[in-house]
Design a protein around this motif. Sequence first.
Motif, PDB file in Angstrom:
ATOM      1  N   LEU A 115      36.677  34.546  14.280  1.00 59.39           N
ATOM      2  CA  LEU A 115      36.979  35.284  15.509  1.00 59.39           C
ATOM      3  C   LEU A 115      36.495  36.726  15.432  1.00 59.39           C
ATOM      4  O   LEU A 115      35.896  37.236  16.381  1.00 59.39           O
ATOM      5  N   VAL A 116      36.750  37.377  14.313  1.00 60.83           N
ATOM      6  CA  VAL A 116      36.303  38.763  14.154  1.00 60.83           C
ATOM      7  C   VAL A 116      34.784  38.840  14.255  1.00 60.83           C
ATOM      8  O   VAL A 116      34.245  39.682  14.991  1.00 60.83           O
ATOM      9  N   MET A 117      34.095  37.957  13.564  1.00 61.13           N
ATOM     10  CA  MET A 117      32.632  37.983  13.608  1.00 61.13           C
ATOM     11  C   MET A 117      32.102  37.666  14.999  1.00 61.13           C
ATOM     12  O   MET A 117      31.169  38.311  15.482  1.00 61.13           O
ATOM     13  N   THR A 118      32.702  36.679  15.649  1.00 58.61           N
ATOM     14  CA  THR A 118      32.253  36.289  16.988  1.00 58.61           C
ATOM     15  C   THR A 118      32.457  37.415  17.990  1.00 58.61           C
ATOM     16  O   THR A 118      31.556  37.728  18.779  1.00 58.61           O
ATOM     17  N   TRP A 119      33.623  38.058  17.957  1.00 55.97           N
ATOM     18  CA  TRP A 119      33.873  39.119  18.932  1.00 55.97           C
ATOM     19  C   TRP A 119      33.057  40.362  18.623  1.00 55.97           C
ATOM     20  O   TRP A 119      32.670  41.090  19.548  1.00 55.97           O
ATOM     21  N   MET A 120      32.767  40.631  17.353  1.00 60.62           N
ATOM     22  CA  MET A 120      31.877  41.746  17.020  1.00 60.62           C
ATOM     23  C   MET A 120      30.476  41.478  17.560  1.00 60.62           C
ATOM     24  O   MET A 120      29.849  42.368  18.150  1.00 60.62           O
ATOM     25  N   LEU A 121      29.979  40.269  17.369  1.00 57.54           N
ATOM     26  CA  LEU A 121      28.663  39.907  17.902  1.00 57.54           C
ATOM     27  C   LEU A 121      28.650  39.973  19.429  1.00 57.54           C
ATOM     28  O   LEU A 121      27.672  40.423  20.031  1.00 57.54           O
ATOM     29  N   THR A 122      29.727  39.534  20.052  1.00 61.03           N
ATOM     30  CA  THR A 122      29.828  39.592  21.509  1.00 61.03           C
ATOM     31  C   THR A 122      29.773  41.038  21.991  1.00 61.03           C
ATOM     32  O   THR A 122      29.104  41.341  22.990  1.00 61.03           O
ATOM     33  N   ALA A 123      30.460  41.925  21.290  1.00 61.86           N
ATOM     34  CA  ALA A 123      30.432  43.345  21.655  1.00 61.86           C
ATOM     35  C   ALA A 123      29.022  43.925  21.529  1.00 61.86           C
ATOM     36  O   ALA A 123      28.575  44.703  22.382  1.00 61.86           O
ATOM     37  N   VAL A 124      28.310  43.532  20.480  1.00 65.28           N
ATOM     38  CA  VAL A 124      26.932  44.011  20.295  1.00 65.28           C
ATOM     39  C   VAL A 124      26.039  43.502  21.430  1.00 65.28           C
ATOM     40  O   VAL A 124      25.272  44.279  22.021  1.00 65.28           O
ATOM     41  N   VAL A 125      26.138  42.224  21.746  1.00 64.16           N
ATOM     42  CA  VAL A 125      25.317  41.650  22.824  1.00 64.16           C
ATOM     43  C   VAL A 125      25.660  42.314  24.161  1.00 64.16           C
ATOM     44  O   VAL A 125      24.765  42.668  24.933  1.00 64.16           O
ATOM     45  N   ALA A 126      26.946  42.492  24.443  1.00 67.80           N
ATOM     46  CA  ALA A 126      27.356  43.152  25.686  1.00 67.80           C
ATOM     47  C   ALA A 126      26.829  44.594  25.727  1.00 67.80           C
ATOM     48  O   ALA A 126      26.387  45.066  26.778  1.00 67.80           O
ATOM     49  N   GLY A 127      26.863  45.268  24.583  1.00 67.69           N
ATOM     50  CA  GLY A 127      26.326  46.631  24.514  1.00 67.69           C
ATOM     51  C   GLY A 127      24.839  46.668  24.805  1.00 67.69           C
ATOM     52  O   GLY A 127      24.356  47.562  25.515  1.00 67.69           O
TER      53      GLY A 127
END
Length: 165
Positions: A115-127
Motif C-alpha cells: 500500500l505504501v509503495m502503491t500510494w507513493m507511486l500514485t502520488a508521483v504519477v499524479a504529480g
Amino acid sequence: MQQINIYLMEYGWFQVIGRMMVCLALVFMAYKDVQEHKVSVIALIGCALITGIESGIAVVTVGSGAWKSYLAGLVIGSLFIVISKATREGLGYGDSWLMCILGGYLGIWNMLELLVMTWMLTAVVAGIILARSRFKKRTSIPLVPLITVGYIAVWLTEIMMAANA
C-alpha cells in the motif's frame, strides 16, 4: 544470486512459482487496465485461486499463527471494497477486489508495504500529470500498473530480507 538461493531455501519453489504466476496475472491485468480502464474478471479469479491455494498451503506448512497475518491482510484489503462503495467507484471495484485478494495473500505486513509503495507511486504519477497541466475533473489513473510495481518491489524486498536474515 546468493539472495535468490537463500530465498528458495527459506520459502521453497512452490512459493516462488506462485509469486511468478501472480506477477504474470498482475502484468496482464495492468495491461488491460491501461488499455480498457477495466480489470479482467477472469484474471482476478485466476489470481484469487493461485493466492488462495498458496496461502492455504503456507498456513498448513508454516504453522497455526500464519493465518492471523493473512486474515489481517484480507481485512485491510476488504476496506478498499468499502471505499469503492462509499466513493461510488472513485476507486474501482476491480482495484478493490485485487487489493482484497493480495491482502489475504501477502499478509498484513507485506500488504502494508504494498500500500505504501502503491500510494507513493500514485502520488508521483499524479504529480507528473499535474505538472503537465493535463489533469481534468474526470482524469483517472489506472491503479493496477502501480499495484503491480508495488507487488514486485515487495517481492524483491522479501528476497533481500531473506538474504540478510
